[in-house]
Design an enzyme around this catalytic site. Structure first.
Site, PDB file in Angstrom:
ATOM      1  N   ASP A   1      33.084  12.857   7.792  1.00 27.62           N
ATOM      2  CA  ASP A   1      31.743  12.896   7.188  1.00 27.62           C
ATOM      3  C   ASP A   1      31.741  13.456   5.773  1.00 27.62           C
ATOM      4  O   ASP A   1      30.691  13.586   5.152  1.00 27.62           O
ATOM      5  CB  ASP A   1      30.788  13.707   8.074  1.00 27.62           C
ATOM      6  CG  ASP A   1      31.239  15.150   8.241  1.00 27.62           C
ATOM      7  OD1 ASP A   1      32.275  15.526   7.645  1.00 27.62           O
ATOM      8  OD2 ASP A   1      30.561  15.912   8.947  1.00 27.62           O
TER       9      ASP A   1
ATOM     10  N   ARG B   1      25.314  24.459 -17.848  1.00 27.13           N
ATOM     11  CA  ARG B   1      24.418  23.826 -18.824  1.00 27.13           C
ATOM     12  C   ARG B   1      22.968  23.814 -18.324  1.00 27.13           C
ATOM     13  O   ARG B   1      22.071  23.437 -19.056  1.00 27.13           O
ATOM     14  CB  ARG B   1      24.901  22.402 -19.150  1.00 27.13           C
ATOM     15  CG  ARG B   1      26.183  22.410 -19.990  1.00 27.13           C
ATOM     16  CD  ARG B   1      26.641  21.019 -20.370  1.00 27.13           C
ATOM     17  NE  ARG B   1      27.204  20.305 -19.244  1.00 27.13           N
ATOM     18  CZ  ARG B   1      27.665  19.054 -19.309  1.00 27.13           C
ATOM     19  NH1 ARG B   1      27.629  18.405 -20.461  1.00 27.13           N
ATOM     20  NH2 ARG B   1      28.166  18.472 -18.258  1.00 27.13           N
TER      21      ARG B   1
ATOM     22  N   HIS C   1      29.375  27.821 -20.647  1.00 28.30           N
ATOM     23  CA  HIS C   1      28.543  27.160 -21.664  1.00 28.30           C
ATOM     24  C   HIS C   1      27.528  28.123 -22.265  1.00 28.30           C
ATOM     25  O   HIS C   1      27.271  28.077 -23.474  1.00 28.30           O
ATOM     26  CB  HIS C   1      27.846  25.942 -21.063  1.00 28.30           C
ATOM     27  CG  HIS C   1      27.003  25.225 -22.058  1.00 28.30           C
ATOM     28  ND1 HIS C   1      27.524  24.623 -23.182  1.00 28.30           N
ATOM     29  CD2 HIS C   1      25.663  25.071 -22.142  1.00 28.30           C
ATOM     30  CE1 HIS C   1      26.545  24.105 -23.902  1.00 28.30           C
ATOM     31  NE2 HIS C   1      25.407  24.372 -23.302  1.00 28.30           N
TER      32      HIS C   1
ATOM     33  N   ASP D   1      27.248  21.060 -32.849  1.00 30.40           N
ATOM     34  CA  ASP D   1      25.890  21.630 -32.844  1.00 30.40           C
ATOM     35  C   ASP D   1      26.018  23.127 -33.113  1.00 30.40           C
ATOM     36  O   ASP D   1      27.117  23.697 -33.078  1.00 30.40           O
ATOM     37  CB  ASP D   1      25.143  21.347 -31.537  1.00 30.40           C
ATOM     38  CG  ASP D   1      25.903  21.825 -30.308  1.00 30.40           C
ATOM     39  OD1 ASP D   1      26.549  22.885 -30.384  1.00 30.40           O
ATOM     40  OD2 ASP D   1      25.861  21.136 -29.275  1.00 30.40           O
TER      41      ASP D   1
ATOM     42  N   LYS E   1      22.475  18.489 -33.388  1.00 31.94           N
ATOM     43  CA  LYS E   1      22.531  17.478 -32.324  1.00 31.94           C
ATOM     44  C   LYS E   1      21.210  17.414 -31.583  1.00 31.94           C
ATOM     45  O   LYS E   1      20.626  18.441 -31.251  1.00 31.94           O
ATOM     46  CB  LYS E   1      23.663  17.833 -31.351  1.00 31.94           C
ATOM     47  CG  LYS E   1      23.790  16.879 -30.183  1.00 31.94           C
ATOM     48  CD  LYS E   1      25.042  17.151 -29.372  1.00 31.94           C
ATOM     49  CE  LYS E   1      24.830  18.218 -28.332  1.00 31.94           C
ATOM     50  NZ  LYS E   1      26.000  18.417 -27.479  1.00 31.94           N
TER      51      LYS E   1
ATOM     52  N   ASP F   1      34.437  22.104 -29.557  1.00 31.08           N
ATOM     53  CA  ASP F   1      33.324  22.197 -28.604  1.00 31.08           C
ATOM     54  C   ASP F   1      33.825  22.832 -27.311  1.00 31.08           C
ATOM     55  O   ASP F   1      35.028  22.845 -27.058  1.00 31.08           O
ATOM     56  CB  ASP F   1      32.740  20.798 -28.326  1.00 31.08           C
ATOM     57  CG  ASP F   1      31.252  20.856 -27.994  1.00 31.08           C
ATOM     58  OD1 ASP F   1      30.717  21.971 -27.777  1.00 31.08           O
ATOM     59  OD2 ASP F   1      30.614  19.786 -27.943  1.00 31.08           O
TER      60      ASP F   1
HETATM   61  C1  R5P Z   1      26.529  20.925 -24.966  1.00 29.47           C
HETATM   62  O1  R5P Z   1      25.820  21.616 -25.701  1.00 29.47           O
HETATM   63  C2  R5P Z   1      28.005  21.115 -24.872  1.00 29.47           C
HETATM   64  O2  R5P Z   1      28.448  22.118 -25.736  1.00 29.47           O
HETATM   65  C3  R5P Z   1      28.753  19.831 -25.156  1.00 29.47           C
HETATM   66  O3  R5P Z   1      28.521  19.454 -26.497  1.00 29.47           O
HETATM   67  C4  R5P Z   1      28.297  18.732 -24.251  1.00 29.47           C
HETATM   68  O4  R5P Z   1      28.338  19.167 -22.933  1.00 29.47           O
HETATM   69  C5  R5P Z   1      29.173  17.525 -24.420  1.00 29.47           C
HETATM   70  O5  R5P Z   1      28.713  16.521 -23.564  1.00 29.47           O
HETATM   71  P1  R5P Z   1      29.060  15.008 -23.878  1.00 29.47           P
HETATM   72  O6  R5P Z   1      30.537  14.892 -24.023  1.00 29.47           O
HETATM   73  O7  R5P Z   1      28.531  14.266 -22.667  1.00 29.47           O
HETATM   74  O8  R5P Z   1      28.331  14.641 -25.117  1.00 29.47           O
END
Ligand code: R5P
Length: 297
Positions: free
Chosen positions: A33, A104, A137, A175, A199, A225
């Site tokens: 399952d 996130r 994050h 960002d 962004k 990032d």
């Molecule tokens: C969001 O603020 C995170 O720092 C990443 O920029 C984000 O999670 C990236 O996601 P993706 O690759 O889907 O654009």
């Protein structure tokens, strides 16, 4: 004593070597399952300090559960491993979550949404004495645990793996939130300029990038990032840089989730190099986050 989640075996092994601690042999299985079954591998020799006698399983020492949680199943697996360690008498039980999923959703982004990170962290903190997580994050999520939670950063460990060739590279955050990571990488490299784009996310898979005025023509740019998920953020930033005549685009990220076609999407966008840590185990995860975690342990 290390107990590894199924998604974190490389990092758990690296930690075991660095700490000179054994790994408890485990089997990972699923019932028809879909429910997960994690159990001690009865066919494997057990390390000193671990006993399995008939119905009794005991751990004499501390236990370190090492498990990233990129999927819902991984969250369940952490709970299972913590329960296994706790009931075996391990003291203390430390939980290393190299990649913490749901971070996130650290707030309710719209009315009517739960604070999902809070719900997840409360559960993950219920059967452990301490949590260590790598580049969450939002560090706010550490406050959601009912036990001490320490965020550690592994972004600086990416520097030696990057083939930065020119003087004065540009370290670019896609960002503003990622700017501290870009600064940390620049500092670890020992020089270079810092900038960030703006962004706006239009959906889970697409973003709009507003570039800055920074000169990029003919330059080497390292986009930094915390997470690459669908790759839309980095692909959009790379397209902007390419239009502006960038020479080379390198990507440094901590958590390479690489959902769906993210890798090919980034290559098609013109990315020259991608380097990530092993908090998520992907082909690009060539750098171990273990040294950063060992320092905290
Ligand atoms: C969001 O603020 C995170 O720092 C990443 O920029 C984000 O999670 C990236 O996601 P993706 O690759 O889907 O654009």
């Amino acid at each position: 004593m290390i107990l590894s989640g199924s998604a974190s075996q490389a990092l758990a092994t690296a930690l075991a070597s660095a700490l000179d601690e054994p790994i408890v042999p485990l089997d990972y299985d699923r019932f028809p399952d879909g429910e997960l079954l994690v159990q001690v591998d009865r066919g494997a020799p057990l390390p000193d300090g671990v006993r399995l006698d008939g119905s009794t399983f005991a751990i004499d020492d501390r236990a370190i559960v090492v498990a990233s949680t990129p999927t819902p199943s991984d969250h369940i697996e952490v709970l299972q491993l913590q329960d296994l360690a706790r009931e075996a008498g391990a003291d203390p039980v430390v939980t290393v979550i190299p990649y913490l999923g749901y971070a996130r959703q650290e707030v309710a982004h719209e009315p009517g949404q739960p604070v999902s990170a809070r719900a997840v962290c409360r559960a993950l903190g219920s059967s452990t004495d301490r949590v260590i997580t790598v580049d969450p994050h939002e560090s706010l999520v550490c406050e959601y645990f009912d036990v001490p939670c320490e965020p550690v950063s592994a972004v600086h460990t990416l520097v030696p793996a990057l083939s930065i060739a020119r003087d004065e590279p540009l370290f670019l955050a896609p960002d503003e939130g990622a700017r501290p990571l870009a600064e940390a990488l620049r500092d670890a490299h020992g020089g270079g300029e810092i900038d960030h784009f703006v962004k706006h996310r239009t959906s889970g898979e697409s973003v709009e990038i507003t570039p800055s005025e920074c000169e990029v023509a003919g330059r080497e740019v390292i986009i930094v990032d915390d997470i690459v998920a669908t790759g839309s953020t980095i692909a959009s930033a790379t397209e902007v840089l390419t239009e502006r005549g960038v020479s080379t685009v390198r990507i440094a990220c901590v958590h390479a989730l690489f959902v769906g076609g993210a890798y090919t999407r980034l290559r098609r966008a013109g990315v020259d190099e991608i380097v990530a840590t092993d908090t998520i185990e992907r082909a690009v995860s060539t750098v171990s986050a273990a040294p950063a975690v060992v320092d905290a342990l």
